[in-house]
Scaffold this active site. Sequence first.
Site, PDB file in Angstrom:
ATOM      1  N   ASP A   1      33.247  31.136  36.437  1.00  0.00           N
ATOM      2  CA  ASP A   1      33.652  31.967  36.101  1.00  0.00           C
ATOM      3  C   ASP A   1      33.259  32.261  34.407  1.00  0.00           C
ATOM      4  OD1 ASP A   1      35.020  30.616  34.193  1.00  0.00           O
ATOM      5  OD2 ASP A   1      37.369  31.219  34.779  1.00  0.00           O
ATOM      6  N   ILE A   2      33.125  33.499  34.552  1.00  0.00           N
ATOM      7  CA  ILE A   2      32.492  33.942  33.157  1.00  0.00           C
ATOM      8  C   ILE A   2      32.867  33.613  32.304  1.00  0.00           C
ATOM      9  CG2 ILE A   2      31.537  35.893  31.731  1.00  0.00           C
ATOM     10  CD1 ILE A   2      31.287  37.526  34.589  1.00  0.00           C
TER      11      ILE A   2
ATOM     12  N   GLU B   1      36.978  37.512  36.822  1.00  0.00           N
ATOM     13  CA  GLU B   1      35.739  36.845  36.359  1.00  0.00           C
ATOM     14  C   GLU B   1      35.395  36.126  37.133  1.00  0.00           C
ATOM     15  OE1 GLU B   1      38.472  35.304  32.549  1.00  0.00           O
ATOM     16  OE2 GLU B   1      38.487  36.772  34.619  1.00  0.00           O
TER      17      GLU B   1
END
Length: 490
Positions: free
Chosen positions: A369-370, A412
């Site tokens: 994920d970001i 995300e």
Amino acid sequence: MHQEDGAREDFTCVFVNPVGQRRADFQHGCDGMFANLRVAAGAEQARALLAREPADLLVLDLERCDLAIDLAALGALVAERAGAPVLVLCPFTNARWVPALMAFGPLDYAIGPLRAQQTRALLAARMRTGFSVAAPGAPTPSETELRTLLAVRSACQQALADADDSGRFAEHLCAALAGWPGVVHAALFQHRDGDLHLEAEQGVEGLHLMALLAHDGRLLHSPLRHAFPGLLAAATGEFTLLDTLDKAGEPALAVRLDTFGARMVVGVPIPGQGPGGPMGSLCLLFGDARAFSPAQLQALDDLAGLAAHGLRMAEVTRENEALLARITHLATTDALTDLANRRHGEGLLEQEIKRARRYRLPLALILFDIDRFSQINDTFGHPVGDLVLRTVADTARALLRSSDVLVRSGGEEFQVIASHTSAIDALKMAEKLRAAIEQVEIPGCDHVTISLGVAQLGEGESGDSMAVRTHAALARAKRAGRNCIELAMS
């Protein structure tokens, strides 16, 4: 009088056509053939002439007549003849006049254009042998031919079984039409994609209508579209009957068709839906010229309607397939990134697990994920956040193999289902993803980083268990400071 021409001293005629020059030409060309020849510009004038003095023959020249305007008046003239000879001279480009007028009463017909000498010879022959009367209730084709026509209609109806595919339907329909008595070649033309297409043809070996008719591969641009009944019927929506090939004014075309044994060509428009033009046409090439009975003309019309039904069924099938594909795409794809969505990803993971077990192959799952994505949204706004998600997705997609599946599993968070991949190879893949995404420039927020968890499918492990272990590895990467990779524990 020219008795050798078949003239009869007691034979009288009324000729009807709206064009003065054609009336004059007929009078000149038929000079001396009749005891009394009168001409009329229309149905009312002809009725008045016949009321004053009956005529043995009524000739209706339909050149420059309008079916929508003149049919009722001319049809009434035919009906009033009550079986007395009526000869209809019909242009080959609009042979729909023939069955339309036959509905009013008995008549004989000839297809134009006819030169003056041909018209004179035609009349002379008819006056010697008598005028045929083709109309409802008149003699129909032989019993053998009727059985053949019924078999053709039955075969055409059976072609509807393949109406889910326009190509197969057209092939089977043409094969059935080739069984029409006297037909040597049958073809189906259809309008689609801005041009006219030859969907199928059956019959004479070596006769390919596309090669004969098309110009630069396009039928609508064909220089023969005004002369070949199949093209003409598809373009104008008119029943077209060319009983002598040279009447089309294209000698080279006539010679080519004659080489393949075709002496007569019929184009039957396939009716379209609503006020638009036809869907295409059926084109039948006959080995010899022949007159049609009302029953045969009705059969041609019925078969064109059947062709329209089959083509519409194929169109509906295509539309349904396209709609189903669209619905499936919407149900399985993330709208923002165009990646597989979470539900679809879960199904794909289960499929890959089954395949890996069946063939005893490694399978890896990469979850990432970001980092600090919520801060990006808060600081730069959701439009920039959406751009970040699309950029990360595009960057990852460009690095992966065609066999890998990239999924947006939520917010995300993304995952990569890596088939034929061990834990070591998955770690290398994860590092490529991490480095590439860290370096990519994103307008509005400069750079972003990702944290990753990697797991390899364990013996007898389920997809849920594998996902749990990968999430745990991702959580450790977050705690380790982000922008790093952790391998899931066994």
